[in-house]
Scaffold this motif. Structure first.
Motif: not given
Lengths: 456, 456
Positions: B213-224, B229-237
């Protein structure tokens, strides 16, 4: 949140690992590497000085080798692969996607690559050989041959039973492809349609037409552009007979998008796209000195312009003091235009239709900014050097050079592209050469004229 | 193949459309636009001179407005949105993903945005308001609240029946999220697992743990970076209570990746990331003159260095002729290092651990390339100006400046980053100022010394 934390901890891990390596605590490092995901180990290798990389690689679980190699940038991947024995490489690439194996093997000399291929089982070998036969920068080089195909004359229930029997689907599968008896692609069926459909619906009814296929020859950049615009997760690849030959997934396309976007910046500085931040010194010296060599010619060209005005410089030292300002402003203004045009060319926004309006726009900007800075800098010079004429010379040269910078900033990258020279690589330096020469000629030429007219 | 062709035809379409507009054949243009996908119309708008954009927009089917706006880059989107009536905007955004509506509305003044929101139905409004409450550059700003959730205590058959009843799944759905009675995320279930599982298996058995899961506060750059790196198609927030609040999909992340990668190149030229290639002249003049203003200071700083050596310049015009070469080489060499360090910082490869080894590496490269070019250019000067001493001065200054360029190229971007100043924006100009001043001081200083010693 766990992931987020992990991401931020990379540099802490790096610190710990490099400390542990320095102190010879290899067992500790090995244990730490075992707890990490392959993609994080790849990141650790990228961020490590090149001396530590060999030690890290030795301490990594060989099970992870394949996945790590796939995640590494080309430069670093190549240097590791070149030191591995063929049988180890064959082992490492077992179970990987064919496109990823091809990526790992691509840099090897033919005979070594042959040896690795010989160690693979025949089915894998054949697939990898097909992948290697396509250019790395084409759809064929990006695609994976591991595709699930179905026929159109069955219904949802049959497909679901078939998939349950298979038990596992290839990574990032979001659609199944519908082919006819000649392997020709006739449609695709998204997993979401399949999963929400009633079980007795026929595939013919449910599938979408196959108008989204990518030609196997398409360039990687075009593929990336299509994925970006169409928001695809995966897309089928067909040959010239419209037969399905593979599938491209977004994870590989993301790499292309990043590389293409980074390419411009790195090339503008004369660096390779995948230049390793921690490359060995000698390797970097060799690559960069070529770029410096190109600049020597540019710098000598500028100096030879000043040389023509040696008499003026000998007569008036303030001219020499001021002569660097106009070229500097022209270079900065022109490089703004060059950067904008290079990005526009890369995104496909600039073509024959709109070149003229772009040229007009950039020339106007050059002219207006030229007027603005001619007044300001002219004023500064009048006060600083207490000479109205010197200020006016400065103003006129500034105006001419900023206008030239706008025009050259548009025409140089476009001309280079037409000559099949990478505008990102050569554009900035060619522009600076032009603005240096125009700036110096204008300023020194006007100064010489004024001196000859006895006005200063 | 059809798609491929379409992609190549963009500029032909552009040509046709702009010809048709010029000749007032608006019906023809309207018909052509009706046949195009929204994302291709967006591309057409980006590639059109800003005068044609208004006409194109008027001729576009309002049904497509929302999707087109979402695909446009910020600059162009803003200029179109600012001219639209609130009720038209509310209509256009109907049925769009909440994150995309938020993107469209973000640039509007508060009162206009309020008016648009008031025209939406209450459920949509609430969702968009939540999206707007997060920063654009955070996970919250990127996420979509349209998520399919399931409970863990059911089995595959129940989930499949539930999905068939829903009939349609949100775009790019590749997983369902498993939550408990407090909305806390406890796991995720990929569609591929669901589709290949036997129908009587329970979700508890089948699901993966929620460690992604991604924290809702995470920066867009960190999300990217995580997606890449993880080759995700989608991820929960999730929020701070680990409750599921939304979902980020790869199509939005791809935009972040491209923008981040382009940011460095555009900033290094002092341009906005999303600078419009065909922006109105006046707007561009204003933005770019700020950058030129910064360079005036840099150019004047360099001129003031030469000014200190006015006596030397007055005595020897060849010194003035040659004085631009050393700063030019230093600027080019230093900017190579700056570009490498900026990319390394952006990718998270450079941190406290490896700064020292990077500095040592770049200083060594500077020294070695310094020796090489000191010899070559020194030799050229000896021959050109027939003066051994001038050649030696040139060599010494070149060596000093390339070494300084390597050191400054590493330290300036890192220092800027520590001071929270964007290294891509300020790094190149700061570097050039340093190499100009070091280069001129070294060359002119040594020349002055030699003149004072009566050696030349």
């Amino acid at each position: 949140m766990a992931e987020q934390l992990e991401f931020e901890l990379t540099h802490q891990t790096l610190q710990e690992v490099s400390d542990a390596i320095e102190n010879g605590r290899f067992v500790h490092v090995r244990r730490q590497l075992q707890d990490m995901e392959p993609e994080d180990i790849a990141h650790l290798l990228e961020a490590s000085p090149h001396r530590s990389r060999d030690v890290l690689w030795q301490l990594t679980d060989p099970e992870d080798y394949g996945e790590i190699l796939d995640e590494l940038s080309e430069d670093i991947k190549d240097s590791i692969v070149s030191k591995m024995a063929p049988e180890k490489l064959a082992e490492a690439t077992e179970g990987m996607d064919t496109d990823d194996v091809a990526y790992v093997l691509r840099s090897l000399p033919d005979d070594v690559s042959r040896e690795v291929l010989d160690q693979m089982d025949s089915e894998d070998r054949e697939r990898v050989e097909i992948a290697l036969s396509y250019s790395e920068d084409s759809a064929g080089g990006l695609m994976n041959t591991d595709v699930i195909t179905i026929r159109s004359d069955v219904d949802v229930d049959v497909v679901l039973r078939y998939l349950r029997m298979k038990g596992e689907l290839p990574e990032a599968t979001d659609a199944l492809y519908v082919i006819d008896s000649d392997d020709k692609l006739i449609g695709h069926l998204s997993l979401t349609s399949l999963i929400t459909a009633q079980t007795d619906v026929s595939i013919t009814e449910l599938m979408d037409d196959a108008d989204e296929a990518i030609s196997v020859d398409a360039s990687a950049t075009d593929v990336a552009s299509l994925f970006e615009r169409r928001n695809w997760v995966s897309a089928p690849v067909v040959n010239h007979e419209n037969q399905l030959v593979g599938r491209i997934t977004i994870d590989d396309v993301v790499d292309v998008i990043r590389e293409d976007a980074e390419h411009s910046m790195m090339s503008m500085a004369g660096l390779d796209d995948d230049a390793d931040t921690f490359a060995p010194v000698i390797k970097s010296v060799r690559r960069r000195s070529i770029w410096l060599g190109a600049n020597v010619l540019a710098a000598l060209a500028a100096a030879s312009v000043s040389n023509m005005f040696e008499g003026t410089l000998a007569q008036m030292a303030s001219v020499a003091v001021l002569m660097t300002i106009v070229p500097s402003m022209g270079g900065v203004a022109g490089n703004q235009t060059v950067a904008l045009v290079i990005r526009g060319l890369a995104l496909g926004h600039i073509g024959n239709t709109n070149q003229r309006s772009l040229l007009l726009k950039e020339a106007s900007i050059g002219l207006l900014n030229g007027i603005l800075w001619a007044i300001i800098i002219g004023g500064i010079v009048v006060i600083w050097k207490d000479s109205l004429i010197l200020g006016m010379i400065m103003s006129a040269a500034m105006l001419a050079n900023l206008l030239a910078a706008g025009i050259a900033g548009v025409t140089i990258p476009i001309m280079l592209k037409k000559m099949n020279i990478d505008p990102a690589l050569a554009g900035g330096m060619a522009l600076t050469t032009v603005t240096d020469m125009v700036g110096l000629s204008a300023f020194l030429g006007l100064a010489t004229l004024m001196i000859n007219l006895n006005l200063i």
